[in-house]
Design an enzyme around this catalytic site. Sequence first.
Site, PDB file in Angstrom:
ATOM      1  N   CYS A 135      -5.788  45.930 -71.002  1.00 11.31           N
ATOM      2  CA  CYS A 135      -6.447  47.075 -70.358  1.00 11.31           C
ATOM      3  C   CYS A 135      -7.858  47.337 -70.857  1.00 11.31           C
ATOM      4  O   CYS A 135      -8.536  48.235 -70.345  1.00 11.31           O
ATOM      5  CB  CYS A 135      -5.590  48.331 -70.540  1.00 11.31           C
ATOM      6  SG  CYS A 135      -3.964  48.185 -69.789  1.00 11.31           S
ATOM      7  N   CYS A 455      -6.419  52.275 -75.208  1.00 10.45           N
ATOM      8  CA  CYS A 455      -5.383  51.427 -75.791  1.00 10.45           C
ATOM      9  C   CYS A 455      -5.228  50.195 -74.916  1.00 10.45           C
ATOM     10  O   CYS A 455      -5.747  50.138 -73.805  1.00 10.45           O
ATOM     11  CB  CYS A 455      -4.056  52.181 -75.885  1.00 10.45           C
ATOM     12  SG  CYS A 455      -3.448  52.750 -74.272  1.00 10.45           S
TER      13      CYS A 455
END
Length: 471
Positions: A135, A455
């Site tokens: 991500c 994250c």
Amino acid sequence: MASMLLTSLRSSPLTSVQAAQFAARSLGTSVHLQAQAKSKKTLAKPGVKNIVLVDGVRTPFLQSGTIYADLMPHDLARAALQGLLNRTGLPKDAVDYIVYGTVIQEVKTSNVAREAALGAGFSDKTPAHTVTMACISSNQAMTTAVGLIAAGQCDAVVAGGVEFMSDVPIRHSRRMRKTMLSLNKAKTLGARLSLLGSIRLAHLAPELPAVAEFSTAETMGHSADRLAAAFGVSRLEQDEFALRSHTLAKKAQDSGLLSDVISFKVPGKDIVSKDNGIRPSTMEQMAKLKPAFIKPHGTVTAANSSFLTDGASAVLIMSEEKALAMGYKPKAYLRDFVYVSQDPKDQLLLGPTYATPKVLEKSGLTLNDIDVFEFHEAFAGQIMANLKAMESDWFAQTYMGRKTKVGAPPMEKFNSWGGSLSLGHPFAATGCRLVTTVAHRLQKEGGQYGLVAACAAGGQGHAMVIEAYPQ
């Protein structure tokens, strides 16, 4: 770790007052805090190039399986690149390099950066490569661009990311693949017939892309549910935060604040000009949903999780000297950044907690110096757990080797135009959205410093400090 956290963090000051903060401070009429002009120091360093964000764009982020369903990833990436060219008026041959991120790769366009660049009309003399870091893939693309410019290799780099969840590679089983490869090498009819006769019905079962961490065999949603439980984050808190995200995103969309979104004519369909996942609901409706991962007692649901999304983003990064020479007025300086990694089992989604104090120390700033925060919202429970961890001296001392907590960002400065829960989360495209949003919010709100944090799968994370360009 879970039992220790649960015992030590249930009394965190964020546990009981967070809902009141969301309602009273985040959903009120003063959502977009107008920061006072401040005479803070600049983060420019002697002898170090100033690197700037000239502009950034993205396609509308759409729920997978909707309007983009018949496209390919490079179609979206090409649209973002063309949108950036149109927005900036940049001559195509002025770009020295292109870096793009992606997570779920389309096998036909494994270097999607190159294919999208050629499709967008960039010079075939412009190198392009693709990066992947879950991500934070477009974060990695942007910092790669920063590194190329800082090293003196380039003056103008385009970075971005694309994710296309409407169509993902589905493989044959390994035994079937081995048989097919052997068939390709077989030299006689008898050998081919023998191989074909060895195929069994079980061999035809397809292999879907993994939705679990390879190292732990646990899905990210399951991990988010465990993390929320460990930090004592209730279902109510998660639903309230998700509702906040959708409400703020809707307000930003209706107010025209999401100016990075470009219109895109989908072949054979209508022009798309806005995200389609922003859907403010009610707490009552959200409460009706069942747990999505840990059943029946989990707290993570479809309503408080980010949804599968198709979309692409692109940013133009240049040395300040080159940008000014070409007549551009940059939006922001890209300053210090860090990458972190930690235990992928119990701390999979705590990247922002670990990265934020490191990047602040690297910049010589404190949490109070930051005017705008943009954190990636994978799950509401993940955000709430990070806020609690950042507010905990015990966590800082026990797990981070720090004397004191860094502190949680004030909610009036936090994701004020919505986030991944509402805007959508095309895995590799979100990082550029975060950075561009910080630049736009700093301009709108009169702040000087912004902080991006996210994250990523594998227990990794990223944070970057962004400084407003003088207006």
